[in-house]
Design a protein around this motif. Structure first.
Motif, PDB file in Angstrom:
ATOM      1  N   GLY A  20       0.811  -1.200   0.000  1.00  0.00           N
ATOM      2  CA  GLY A  20       0.000   0.000   0.000  1.00  0.00           C
ATOM      3  C   GLY A  20       0.852   1.261   0.000  1.00  0.00           C
ATOM      4  N   ILE A  21       0.206   2.396  -0.239  1.00  0.00           N
ATOM      5  CA  ILE A  21       0.916   3.668  -0.341  1.00  0.00           C
ATOM      6  C   ILE A  21       1.678   3.986   0.948  1.00  0.00           C
ATOM      7  CG2 ILE A  21       0.657   6.175  -0.527  1.00  0.00           C
ATOM      8  CD1 ILE A  21       0.408   4.915  -3.168  1.00  0.00           C
ATOM      9  N   ILE A  22       0.989   3.904   2.081  1.00  0.00           N
ATOM     10  CA  ILE A  22       1.624   4.248   3.358  1.00  0.00           C
ATOM     11  C   ILE A  22       2.805   3.323   3.627  1.00  0.00           C
ATOM     12  CG2 ILE A  22       1.321   4.489   5.840  1.00  0.00           C
ATOM     13  CD1 ILE A  22      -0.121   6.596   4.171  1.00  0.00           C
ATOM     14  N   GLU A  23       2.594   2.031   3.447  1.00  0.00           N
ATOM     15  CA  GLU A  23       3.684   1.069   3.673  1.00  0.00           C
ATOM     16  C   GLU A  23       4.839   1.324   2.718  1.00  0.00           C
ATOM     17  OE1 GLU A  23       5.986  -2.150   5.033  1.00  0.00           O
ATOM     18  OE2 GLU A  23       4.307  -1.033   5.932  1.00  0.00           O
ATOM     19  N   THR A  24       4.539   1.665   1.476  1.00  0.00           N
ATOM     20  CA  THR A  24       5.588   1.948   0.499  1.00  0.00           C
ATOM     21  C   THR A  24       6.398   3.175   0.901  1.00  0.00           C
ATOM     22  OG1 THR A  24       4.281   0.976  -1.305  1.00  0.00           O
ATOM     23  CG2 THR A  24       6.068   2.476  -1.929  1.00  0.00           C
ATOM     24  N   PHE A  42      10.267   3.258   1.754  1.00  0.00           N
ATOM     25  CA  PHE A  42      11.161   4.173   1.042  1.00  0.00           C
ATOM     26  C   PHE A  42      12.143   4.828   2.003  1.00  0.00           C
ATOM     27  CE2 PHE A  42      11.987   8.531  -0.533  1.00  0.00           C
ATOM     28  CZ  PHE A  42      12.615   8.227  -1.728  1.00  0.00           C
ATOM     29  N   PHE A  43      11.620   5.296   3.133  1.00  0.00           N
ATOM     30  CA  PHE A  43      12.474   5.960   4.117  1.00  0.00           C
ATOM     31  C   PHE A  43      13.167   4.976   5.055  1.00  0.00           C
ATOM     32  CE2 PHE A  43       9.672   9.527   2.932  1.00  0.00           C
ATOM     33  CZ  PHE A  43      10.650  10.466   2.622  1.00  0.00           C
ATOM     34  N   SER A  44      13.038   3.678   4.750  1.00  0.00           N
ATOM     35  CA  SER A  44      13.768   2.670   5.508  1.00  0.00           C
ATOM     36  C   SER A  44      15.125   2.361   4.885  1.00  0.00           C
ATOM     37  CB  SER A  44      12.945   1.367   5.589  1.00  0.00           C
ATOM     38  OG  SER A  44      11.748   1.561   6.310  1.00  0.00           O
ATOM     39  N   PHE A  45      15.408   2.954   3.732  1.00  0.00           N
ATOM     40  CA  PHE A  45      16.678   2.712   3.058  1.00  0.00           C
ATOM     41  C   PHE A  45      17.712   3.749   3.488  1.00  0.00           C
ATOM     42  CE2 PHE A  45      13.770   0.409   0.313  1.00  0.00           C
ATOM     43  CZ  PHE A  45      14.513  -0.724  -0.037  1.00  0.00           C
ATOM     44  N   PHE A  46      18.858   3.273   3.944  1.00  0.00           N
ATOM     45  CA  PHE A  46      19.945   4.161   4.352  1.00  0.00           C
ATOM     46  C   PHE A  46      20.379   5.034   3.181  1.00  0.00           C
ATOM     47  CE2 PHE A  46      24.401   5.101   5.538  1.00  0.00           C
ATOM     48  CZ  PHE A  46      24.187   5.607   6.815  1.00  0.00           C
ATOM     49  N   THR A  47      20.313   4.471   1.986  1.00  0.00           N
ATOM     50  CA  THR A  47      20.652   5.232   0.777  1.00  0.00           C
ATOM     51  C   THR A  47      19.785   6.478   0.642  1.00  0.00           C
ATOM     52  OG1 THR A  47      21.434   3.293  -0.438  1.00  0.00           O
ATOM     53  CG2 THR A  47      20.680   5.170  -1.748  1.00  0.00           C
ATOM     54  N   ILE A  90      23.231   4.481  14.274  1.00  0.00           N
ATOM     55  CA  ILE A  90      22.761   3.628  15.365  1.00  0.00           C
ATOM     56  C   ILE A  90      21.232   3.639  15.419  1.00  0.00           C
ATOM     57  CG2 ILE A  90      22.642   3.410  17.872  1.00  0.00           C
ATOM     58  CD1 ILE A  90      25.545   4.313  17.995  1.00  0.00           C
ATOM     59  N   CYS A  91      20.643   4.831  15.364  1.00  0.00           N
ATOM     60  CA  CYS A  91      19.180   4.937  15.373  1.00  0.00           C
ATOM     61  C   CYS A  91      18.575   4.270  14.137  1.00  0.00           C
ATOM     62  CB  CYS A  91      18.755   6.401  15.445  1.00  0.00           C
ATOM     63  SG  CYS A  91      19.111   7.186  17.026  1.00  0.00           S
ATOM     64  N   TYR A  92      19.254   4.415  13.008  1.00  0.00           N
ATOM     65  CA  TYR A  92      18.760   3.791  11.784  1.00  0.00           C
ATOM     66  C   TYR A  92      18.721   2.275  11.931  1.00  0.00           C
ATOM     67  CZ  TYR A  92      18.716   1.764   7.164  1.00  0.00           C
ATOM     68  OH  TYR A  92      18.404   0.984   6.084  1.00  0.00           O
ATOM     69  N   LEU A  93      19.804   1.685  12.410  1.00  0.00           N
ATOM     70  CA  LEU A  93      19.874   0.225  12.544  1.00  0.00           C
ATOM     71  C   LEU A  93      18.838  -0.281  13.536  1.00  0.00           C
ATOM     72  CD1 LEU A  93      23.753  -0.211  12.526  1.00  0.00           C
ATOM     73  CD2 LEU A  93      22.170  -1.044  10.783  1.00  0.00           C
ATOM     74  N   LEU A  94      18.652   0.437  14.636  1.00  0.00           N
ATOM     75  CA  LEU A  94      17.638   0.039  15.611  1.00  0.00           C
ATOM     76  C   LEU A  94      16.246   0.076  14.995  1.00  0.00           C
ATOM     77  CD1 LEU A  94      18.898   1.846  18.858  1.00  0.00           C
ATOM     78  CD2 LEU A  94      18.866  -0.622  18.405  1.00  0.00           C
ATOM     79  N   PHE A  95      15.974   1.138  14.244  1.00  0.00           N
ATOM     80  CA  PHE A  95      14.670   1.261  13.588  1.00  0.00           C
ATOM     81  C   PHE A  95      14.432   0.113  12.614  1.00  0.00           C
ATOM     82  CE2 PHE A  95      12.626   2.632   9.600  1.00  0.00           C
ATOM     83  CZ  PHE A  95      11.325   2.793  10.048  1.00  0.00           C
ATOM     84  N   VAL A  96      15.417  -0.179  11.778  1.00  0.00           N
ATOM     85  CA  VAL A  96      15.270  -1.230  10.763  1.00  0.00           C
ATOM     86  C   VAL A  96      15.056  -2.597  11.410  1.00  0.00           C
ATOM     87  CG1 VAL A  96      16.532  -2.538   9.003  1.00  0.00           C
ATOM     88  CG2 VAL A  96      16.507  -0.044   8.925  1.00  0.00           C
ATOM     89  N   LEU A  97      15.826  -2.901  12.439  1.00  0.00           N
ATOM     90  CA  LEU A  97      15.725  -4.216  13.065  1.00  0.00           C
ATOM     91  C   LEU A  97      14.420  -4.369  13.842  1.00  0.00           C
ATOM     92  CD1 LEU A  97      19.378  -4.764  14.339  1.00  0.00           C
ATOM     93  CD2 LEU A  97      18.320  -5.608  12.248  1.00  0.00           C
ATOM     94  N   PHE A 148       8.668  -6.799  13.380  1.00  0.00           N
ATOM     95  CA  PHE A 148       7.208  -6.773  13.411  1.00  0.00           C
ATOM     96  C   PHE A 148       6.579  -6.799  12.019  1.00  0.00           C
ATOM     97  CE2 PHE A 148       8.388  -4.903  17.529  1.00  0.00           C
ATOM     98  CZ  PHE A 148       7.611  -5.678  18.376  1.00  0.00           C
ATOM     99  N   SER A 149       7.267  -6.223  11.037  1.00  0.00           N
ATOM    100  CA  SER A 149       6.675  -6.116   9.696  1.00  0.00           C
ATOM    101  C   SER A 149       7.163  -7.191   8.734  1.00  0.00           C
ATOM    102  CB  SER A 149       6.987  -4.740   9.091  1.00  0.00           C
ATOM    103  OG  SER A 149       8.372  -4.615   8.807  1.00  0.00           O
ATOM    104  N   GLY A 150       8.346  -7.746   9.018  1.00  0.00           N
ATOM    105  CA  GLY A 150       8.921  -8.723   8.112  1.00  0.00           C
ATOM    106  C   GLY A 150       9.670  -8.104   6.949  1.00  0.00           C
ATOM    107  N   PHE A 151       9.728  -6.757   6.906  1.00  0.00           N
ATOM    108  CA  PHE A 151      10.428  -6.079   5.812  1.00  0.00           C
ATOM    109  C   PHE A 151      11.781  -5.567   6.286  1.00  0.00           C
ATOM    110  CE2 PHE A 151      11.655  -2.116   3.659  1.00  0.00           C
ATOM    111  CZ  PHE A 151      11.759  -2.582   2.354  1.00  0.00           C
ATOM    112  N   TYR A 152      12.818  -6.002   5.584  1.00  0.00           N
ATOM    113  CA  TYR A 152      14.168  -5.509   5.822  1.00  0.00           C
ATOM    114  C   TYR A 152      14.679  -4.904   4.513  1.00  0.00           C
ATOM    115  CZ  TYR A 152      14.004  -8.388  10.052  1.00  0.00           C
ATOM    116  OH  TYR A 152      13.658  -8.948  11.258  1.00  0.00           O
ATOM    117  N   PRO A 153      15.159  -3.671   4.530  1.00  0.00           N
ATOM    118  CA  PRO A 153      15.542  -3.002   3.277  1.00  0.00           C
ATOM    119  C   PRO A 153      16.767  -3.604   2.591  1.00  0.00           C
ATOM    120  CG  PRO A 153      16.154  -1.667   5.177  1.00  0.00           C
ATOM    121  CD  PRO A 153      15.315  -2.791   5.695  1.00  0.00           C
TER     122      PRO A 153
END
Length: 212
Positions: A31-35, A39-44, A145-152, A157-162
């Motif tokens: 969905g749009i929100i999940e997408t 999108f903002f889950s990528f460190f790039t 550090i905050c990025y890695l914590l957020f992603v993990l 919970f979501s099953g999505f890893y960038p």
């Protein structure tokens, strides 16, 4: 001249980030929100956005919060370190498993190759002595550090890893945390290398950067 370079850089990086957002939306598998969250889950994406904000703040002399952080000591060296990590990780770990074509290829090269190289050259030409102290860049380590914590946490919970090298569900905790250790080592190595090389530059380089 310097302002024109910063303005051009801000336009190019914003173009790359927004174009990637457009491509991800039209090719979305959720969905749009999940997408948008993905999108903002990528460190790039986050790091290129930091680069775009940095050049925007310099080109237009924006010094009020949140742009003020880009005028603090150590900001240029820290951001250069992060975008170099983006480029190196892509070349080493991701290029072989991702073969984009057409417009996506152009955007990928901008985000992962051209922008990191551009920032490195800009850093080389403009870094100032006060930007080359570990103390002045130490607080920036909170960003990865905050990025890695957020992603993990979100991935749990979501099953999505960038990125595949952070996908605990596939490669397990041991390999994931080994990869995180390598990334942290890479961050510290690049930062130390930039500080070392920067101190070898003529002292007149970047002397005006604290007044922009």
């Amino acid at each position: 001249m310097k302002k024109n370079i910063e303005l051009f850089a801000s336009i190019i990086v914003w173009f790359a980030v927004l174009a990637q957002f457009y491509l991800m939306i039209i090719n979305r598998q959720a969905g749009i929100i999940e997408t948008i969250v993905r999108f903002f889950s990528f460190f790039t994406i986050l790091t290129n956005t930091l680069v775009a904000l940095y050049f925007t703040s310099k080109a237009f002399k924006l010094k009020k919060f949140p742009f003020s952080i880009f005028h603090n000591t150590g900001a240029l060296t820290a951001i250069t370190t992060f975008i170099l990590i983006v480029g190196l990780v892509y070349q080493i770990a991701l290029r072989g498993i991702w073969q984009p074509t057409g417009f996506q290829y152009l955007i990928d090269e901008l985000l992962h190759s051209i922008v990191p190289l551009w920032v490195l050259i800009y850093w080389f030409m403009n870094v100032a002595k006060f930007d080359l102290k570990f103390k002045s860049v130490s607080y920036w380590i909170l960003y990865p550090i905050c990025y890695l914590l957020f992603v993990l946490i979100r991935g749990h919970f979501s099953g999505f890893y960038p990125y595949p090298f952070l996908n605990i569900s596939i490669i397990g905790y041991l390999d994931t945390f080994q990869n995180i250790g390598l990334i942290i080592f890479l961050f510290l190595f690049i930062l130390a290398l930039l500080v070392f090389l920067g101190k070898k530059l003529p002292r007149n380089r970047g002397i005006e950067s604290n007044t922009n």
